[in-house]
Design an enzyme around this catalytic site. Structure first.
Site: not given
Ligand code: TXD
Length: 321
Positions: A12, A176
């Site tokens: 993502g 966090h």
């Molecule tokens: O500093 C920190 N730790 C954070 C964390 C700061 C900001 C955001 N933070 C968290 O990171 C946020 O709350 C999310 O839990 C993650 C990922 O954030 P992002 O903005 O990259 O989210 P997206 O764009 O929704 O991307 C998540 C991707 C998306 O493409 C889904 O299709 C995929 O995860 N996804 C999966 N990938 C692999 N396997 C499975 N099962 C799966 N399910 C969803």
């Protein structure tokens, strides 16, 4: 000698920026995994088509098949759902725990020797769950939050004092969430305490305290501030950069002391939980937790943060994870 192989689970917003940063900085070959067909393939094709311009030779590929992460040295996990406006990090717990469980099972199968950096929220719960399901050694499973929270704090301090952020050292410990603990006492500009500089600037110690309190508050709310502006997701450039700093310290065995969500064995009086603390990051992952004495106020704030961590872990147990 082969190049490092870095698997990114989740293609993502953060995953995409991670893939680009790793490529441009030539940290290793990248495999970007996502369950959405075409998404990781499209993003990595786009990145690699700039390889001539950016001048990198790393292999960058996208996949929907876990087999392709085989033997990765480092795995960075962002899989999950991001926070939407009005949603707390903890609301994400149930949905993201299911995702993390399947991620951990697959990483265990295909990259059993990897060092794993978890970014997905709620961070502490996701790191704890990954370690539990994978059974990986505690030093090889860590979470990213504090590098970003500290960078945000340092940014606000640099704006306030009108100095280069490169000279600002500011550390945020704990969870966090809203219970994070910015350590004001040790915040400094090239060794000069920030509080002293604020007192000089305002010539008024209560005003200096007020200004610092506002910066601390903004740091705690910084994730939410970005969410409110973006409306469609959460911060992604800065979390990606922060995880890269951790990965670099591991890859190059730099032994940087970075605020890390690390497993504690009695340090800071905490036993058996992941908490944000300063840790030495090197080629074996978390090599040492750097303990230092906290004053009564800091200790109380960290205890509050640890209680939130314990609450999250208990919630996961109750939900059967
Ligand atoms: O500093 C920190 N730790 C954070 C964390 C700061 C900001 C955001 N933070 C968290 O990171 C946020 O709350 C999310 O839990 C993650 C990922 O954030 P992002 O903005 O990259 O989210 P997206 O764009 O929704 O991307 C998540 C991707 C998306 O493409 C889904 O299709 C995929 O995860 N996804 C999966 N990938 C692999 N396997 C499975 N099962 C799966 N399910 C969803």
């Amino acid at each position: 000698m082969r190049r490092n192989k870095i698997a990114l689970i989740g293609g993502g917003q953060i995953g995409g920026v991670l893939a680009q940063l790793i490529s441009v900085r030539q940290l290793g070959d990248v495999v970007l995994f996502d369950i959405v067909e075409g998404l990781p393939q499209g993003k990595t094709l786009d990145i690699v088509e700039a390889s001539r311009v950016d001048g990198f030779d790393a292999k960058v590929s996208g996949t929907n098949d876990y087999k392709d992460i085989q033997d990765s040295d480092i795995v960075i996990i962002t899989a999950g759902l991001p926070r939407k406006p009005g949603m707390s990090r903890d609301d994400l717990l149930t949905v993201n725990a299911k995702i993390m469980k399947s991620v951990a099972e697959n990483v265990k199968q295909y990259a059993p020797n990897a060092i794993v950096i978890v970014i997905s929220n709620p961070l502490v719960a996701m790191v704890t769950l990954f370690q539990k399901v994978s059974g990986f050694p505690f030093n090889k499973v860590l979470g990213q939050a504090g590098v970003l929270d500290s960078s945000r704090f340092a940014t606000f301090i640099s704006w306030e004092l009108g100095v280069s952020v490169k000279d600002v050292n500011a550390m945020v410990l704990g969870g966090h969430g809203d219970t994070m603990v910015p350590i004001v006492r040790y915040a400094n500009v090239n060794g000069i305490p920030v509080m002293e500089l604020l007192e000089k600037k305002y010539n008024d110690s209560s005003k200096a305290k007020e200004v610092m309190a506002a910066m601390v508050k903004r740091t705690k709310m910084a994730g939410g501030e970005v969410v409110e502006l973006l409306k469609t997701g959460s911060a992604f450039y800065s979390p990606a950069s922060s995880a890269i700093a951790m990965a670099e310290s591991i890859i190059y065995d730099e032994k940087r002391i970075l605020p890390t969500c690390a497993y504690l064995n009695g340090e800071f009086g905490v036993n058996g939980y992941y908490v944000g603390v300063p840790a030495v990051l090197g080629s074996s992952g978390v090599e040492k937790v750097m303990e230092f004495s906290l004053d009564a106020e800091e200790k109380a704030a960290l205890d509050n943060s640890v209680n939130a961590v314990k609450g999250l872990v208990a919630d996961m147990d109750r939900l059967g994870f």
